[in-house]
Design an enzyme around this catalytic site. Structure first.
Site, PDB file in Angstrom:
ATOM      1  N   GLY A  91       0.950  -1.187  -0.035  1.00  0.00           N
ATOM      2  CA  GLY A  91       0.087   0.038  -0.129  1.00  0.00           C
ATOM      3  C   GLY A  91       0.812   1.321   0.058  1.00  0.00           C
ATOM      4  O   GLY A  91       0.828   2.025  -0.842  1.00  0.00           O
ATOM      5  N   GLU A 103      -0.420   6.051  -0.617  1.00  0.00           N
ATOM      6  CA  GLU A 103      -0.922   6.544   0.783  1.00  0.00           C
ATOM      7  C   GLU A 103      -0.173   7.776   1.103  1.00  0.00           C
ATOM      8  O   GLU A 103      -0.037   8.037   2.405  1.00  0.00           O
ATOM      9  CB  GLU A 103      -0.598   5.380   1.556  1.00  0.00           C
ATOM     10  CG  GLU A 103      -1.747   4.256   1.593  1.00  0.00           C
ATOM     11  CD  GLU A 103      -1.289   3.042   2.453  1.00  0.00           C
ATOM     12  OE1 GLU A 103      -1.137   3.391   3.716  1.00  0.00           O
ATOM     13  OE2 GLU A 103      -1.522   1.856   2.089  1.00  0.00           O
ATOM     14  N   HIS A 122      11.559  -3.607   7.042  1.00  0.00           N
ATOM     15  CA  HIS A 122      11.826  -3.123   8.288  1.00  0.00           C
ATOM     16  C   HIS A 122      13.390  -3.258   8.249  1.00  0.00           C
ATOM     17  O   HIS A 122      13.827  -2.212   9.119  1.00  0.00           O
ATOM     18  CB  HIS A 122      11.496  -3.698   9.401  1.00  0.00           C
ATOM     19  CG  HIS A 122       9.944  -3.809   9.289  1.00  0.00           C
ATOM     20  ND1 HIS A 122       9.002  -4.948   9.251  1.00  0.00           N
ATOM     21  CD2 HIS A 122       9.009  -2.640   9.771  1.00  0.00           C
ATOM     22  CE1 HIS A 122       7.866  -4.516   9.439  1.00  0.00           C
ATOM     23  NE2 HIS A 122       7.839  -3.309   9.684  1.00  0.00           N
TER      24      HIS A 122
HETATM   25  N1  GLN Z   1      -1.267  -0.490   3.733  1.00  0.00           N
HETATM   26  C1  GLN Z   1      -0.649  -0.143   4.768  1.00  0.00           C
HETATM   27  C2  GLN Z   1       0.869   0.226   4.353  1.00  0.00           C
HETATM   28  O1  GLN Z   1       1.149  -0.300   3.387  1.00  0.00           O
HETATM   29  C3  GLN Z   1      -0.441  -1.474   5.674  1.00  0.00           C
HETATM   30  C4  GLN Z   1       0.632  -1.001   6.754  1.00  0.00           C
HETATM   31  C5  GLN Z   1       0.727  -2.408   8.074  1.00  0.00           C
HETATM   32  O2  GLN Z   1       0.600  -3.298   7.569  1.00  0.00           O
HETATM   33  N2  GLN Z   1       1.272  -1.927   9.114  1.00  0.00           N
HETATM   34  O3  GLN Z   1       1.599   1.101   4.843  1.00  0.00           O
END
Ligand code: GLN
Ligand code: ZN
Length: 749
Positions: free
Chosen positions: A427, A479, A689
């Site tokens: 996302g 996003e 991460h």
């Molecule tokens: N759609 C969110 C993103 O891509 C999902 C984040 C998550 O799972 N913490 O940032």
């Protein structure tokens, strides 16, 4: 009248102004040196101590502050360094274990009990020999003593919890035998420093002995006899032990836990049935009961009318001390700073500093020196009326509202047709300084709405272009309008309040500012439709509508305390259901409803787990079941192992689920295969991460492993999670590699 003593068991340590984040990130970039980093770290730590001292707390827990994660700190203090980090030293080693470096993957990261904090999982291989290094810790305790005197009480993560949470290749018993001499050495050193007691933090004692299947423990033996043996060894040092057990009641273990050879216990009275257990089983004569009545997990002012009678009744049972229920690291620093919030709301908020004052006010009230004032709650209730239309809609829900019209087999042929191993992302794309600045300038009123939207749309256009050129199959808009996946939705909904300074640590230098749900939740306007439409206008490929699920919004907010969580989840679900209908009307063929926090809300005790999963999954179904059969519903989960909740995941009835996987071996996949999971799955192919960029062979290897467990038609290809924390320089090569791996695989077939 007795004047009770007060205690804390941990305090926020990120800095009131997030100082630690700034210096950590500066240090990682090479912009500042280790001395500056450590100086700021100590300043923040000492400021926390002084706040607690000045509030008048008698026993102040110290030594919990951490550069990255306290569990990692104990891994280092116990010298349990996995082989791959052996050549590294000092801070370099610490941050390599936390974040990974080129060629060396980080430790696995997972949720700390049912909080939104993540710890780094210790890895203990067969040939690991613990080597104690307590110098730094003892130094911290000595520094605390210089400032706090007798009030300083060291916080030690207990061996039972440490091992229970570790990934063990050796037997639990063997490792415990090796660790105990180190712990007794530490206790002896603490005793020599002259501390009045030591807090031994053992949250693992709330876990049922057998209830939670834990694949990490090859041979956990008999947890009770191991605990008794360990505590006997530690008690022999002669330093009084305060056994701290937060997050739930001790359950069926209560009788033997309170009989352990310790001077006192700190129990959580804000969750579970501690008070009932105590009344039923009694309390050993002479042992101190530090009653965790001040909730370290919520942000609400304590109800004196509820808590004071409980404390008065305990008074006859046990030798009492007043405590918070757990470390205050899970709440922000100070509600007093939130001057932008309406007064009736601010009047019922209590963050860390206010909770210190609550301990003192409880003490004074019980001593007859003060009168508790619950009147702010009456003002608050007058300020937050119920939404009648919403309550009526909730009251008239029927079974059909929770089920899609057709089952997966009937739906799938009506949904988008895609190549084998469809490529997608979770996302978000990089939240660069430029993107954050764009939002900040709009928020400050320096940009018009039109200019702001044009800015966001340019990023959307760029991101769609990138995905098109890389040949992704299912695209996302990126996003960019979202500072946070929960806050963004909360801002569009009613019933939420936002703090200005309410940061809490999620992991490392990542802090979140959870919104506060204080009233009924409704959706006055569509929340995501505009950005979806903009993105879809740039491409013929399907763009995913992107929503945060009801359970995650709930679990990552500070929930209201006057309604059951289930009710609030259903309110959120209805808002999302309406949003999905709007997205469908706007042309969305695929809609992802993220539920990364579903697993973490799971209660620890078996009898409460089923009830939680029922309403949590129902909330997701209520949100998504209105979607047409032709609409493909995705969900995404991360930060946890899912093996024990597969039936619940199955019952979500999502068409496609993407799962964090890269940092947890292939446990989840094996579990899915064993379970016979029949719908589509996108196990993460690399760890977002970590700053490490994977190569093609690494990803191909992953995909080959996935294919051992799941059928080709079930597999999607995506990173572990959203890309917002990464830079474009990292994202572009990583995605390129991911696409190349899939193309090679497709060609092979
Ligand atoms: N759609 C969110 C993103 O891509 C999902 C984040 C998550 O799972 N913490 O940032
Ligand atoms: Zn995720």
């Amino acid at each position: 009248m007795t004047v009770y003593k007060t205690q804390t068991v941990g305090y926020p340590h990120i800095g009131r102004e997030r100082e630690l984040k700034r210096v950590l990130e500066g240090y990682w970039k090479g912009a500042l040196d280790a001395e500056t980093l450590m100086a700021t770290f100590r300043q923040v730590e000492e400021a926390g101590w002084l706040t607690q001292r000045d509030a008048g707390i008698d026993y102040i827990g110290v030594g919990d502050a951490t550069l990255y994660d306290a569990v990692l700190d104990w891994t280092l203090r116990l010298g349990l360094i996995p082989e791959r980090f052996a050549a590294l030293k000092g801070l370099e080693r610490l941050f390599a274990m936390a974040r990974g470096v080129e060629g060396i993957p980080a430790l696995e990261m997972t949720k700390w009990f049912d909080t939104n904090y993540h710890y780094l999982v210790p890895e203990i291989a067969t040939d690991t020999q613990p080597v104690a290094d307590f110098a730094g810790f003892l130094d911290t305790v000595a520094r605390a003593q210089a400032l706090l005197g007798e009030r300083a009480v060291p916080i030690v993560l207990g061996p039972m919890t440490f091992l229970r949470l570790a990934r063990l290749e050796v037997s639990f018993d063997v490792m415990l035998q090796q660790l105990l001499p180190l712990y007794t050495e530490l206790f002896a050193a603490l005793k020599a420093l002259g501390v009045p007691e030591v807090q031994l933090h053992e949250p693992a004692l709330i876990l049922p002995d057998s209830g939670i299947p834990d694949s990490r423990i090859p041979d956990s033996g008999d947890f009770r006899s191991q605990t008794e043996m360990a505590l006997a060894a530690l008690a022999s040092v002669g330093l009084p032990i305060n056994l701290v057990i937060p997050f739930d009641d001790a359950g069926e273990s209560f009788p033997w836990i309170v009989a352990l050879p310790v001077a006192g216990l700190t129990l959580d009275f804000t969750r579970g049935e501690t008070i009932t257990l105590l009344e039923r089983c009694g309390w050993p004569v002479g042992k101190v009961l530090a009653a965790g009545m001040v909730d370290g997990r919520n942000v609400w002012r304590l109800h004196g009318a509820e808590v004071l009678p409980q404390l008065r009744s305990l008074n006859s049972l046990a030798s009492l001390r007043l405590s918070v229920s757990c470390s205050l690291q899970h709440v922000p620093y100070s509600a007093a700073r939130e001057t932008a919030l309406p007064a009736p709301l601010r009047g019922v908020l209590a963050f860390a500093e206010e909770k210190l004052h609550e301990l003192i006010a409880l003490r004074d009230t019980l001593a007859g020196a003060a009168v508790w004032d619950d009147s702010p709650w009456a003002d608050f209730r007058a300020f937050t009326p119920e939404d009648a239309a919403l309550r009526a809609r909730l009251g008239s829900l029927a079974a059909g509202d929770f089920s899609r019209t057709e089952g997966y087999a009937g739906r799938r042929p009506q949904q988008v047709a895609l190549p084998a191993f469809p490529l997608t992302t979770i996302g978000s794309f990089p939240q660069t300084a430029a993107v954050r600045q764009l939002r900040a300038r709009f928020k400050r009123g320096e940009l018009s709405e039109a200019a702001y939207r044009a800015g966001v749309d340019a990023w959307i256009a760029y991101t769609i272009g990138v995905q098109e050129s890389l040949d992704f199959d299912v695209l996302v808009h990126g996003e960019f309008e979202r500072s946070d996946m929960v806050e963004y939705f909360a801002e569009k909904l009613t019933g939420f309040a936002f703090t200005q300074h309410g940061w809490v640590q999620s992991f490392g230098s990542r802090y979140v500012r959870p919104p506060i749900i204080y009233a009924d939740v409704t959706r006055p306007v569509p929340m995501t439709v505009r950005e979806f439409q903009v993105a879809q206008s740039f491409t013929h490929k399907p763009v995913k509508g992107m929503l945060t699920g009801p359970v995650t919004i709930l679990n990552w907010s500070f929930p209201r305390a006057d309604l059951p969580r289930r009710e609030v989840a259903f309110q959120l679900a209805l808002a999302l259901r309406d949003e999905i209908a709007d997205l469908e009307r706007a042309g969305a063929r695929i809609i992802q409803v993220d539920e990364p926090a579903l697993r973490e809300g799971l209660p620890f005790k078996a009898d409460r787990r089923a009830a939680y999963l029922t309403w949590a999954v129902d909330a997701f179904r209520l949100a998504t079941a209105g979607a047409a059969s032709a609409t493909q519903i995705h969900t995404h989960m991360c930060y946890a192992e899912f093996g024990d909740v597969l039936p619940a995941i199955d019952r979500l009835d999502a068409d496609v689920i993407s799962l964090e996987n890269a940092r947890s071996d292939d446990e989840t996949l094996r579990a899915l295969a064993e379970y016979g999971y029949a719908r589509e799955v996108g196990p993460g192919v690399y760890d977002i991460h970590s700053p490490v960029i994977p190569d093609k062979d690494f990803i191909l290897e992953k995909l080959r492993t996935f294919r051992l467990h799941l059928a080709d038609v079930q597999l999607w290809v995506n990173p572990d999670c959203g890309l917002k924390t990464r830079a474009w320089e990292e994202v572009l090569p990583a995605l390129r590699v991911m696409v190349a791996a899939v193309q090679e695989l497709r060609a092979e077939l």
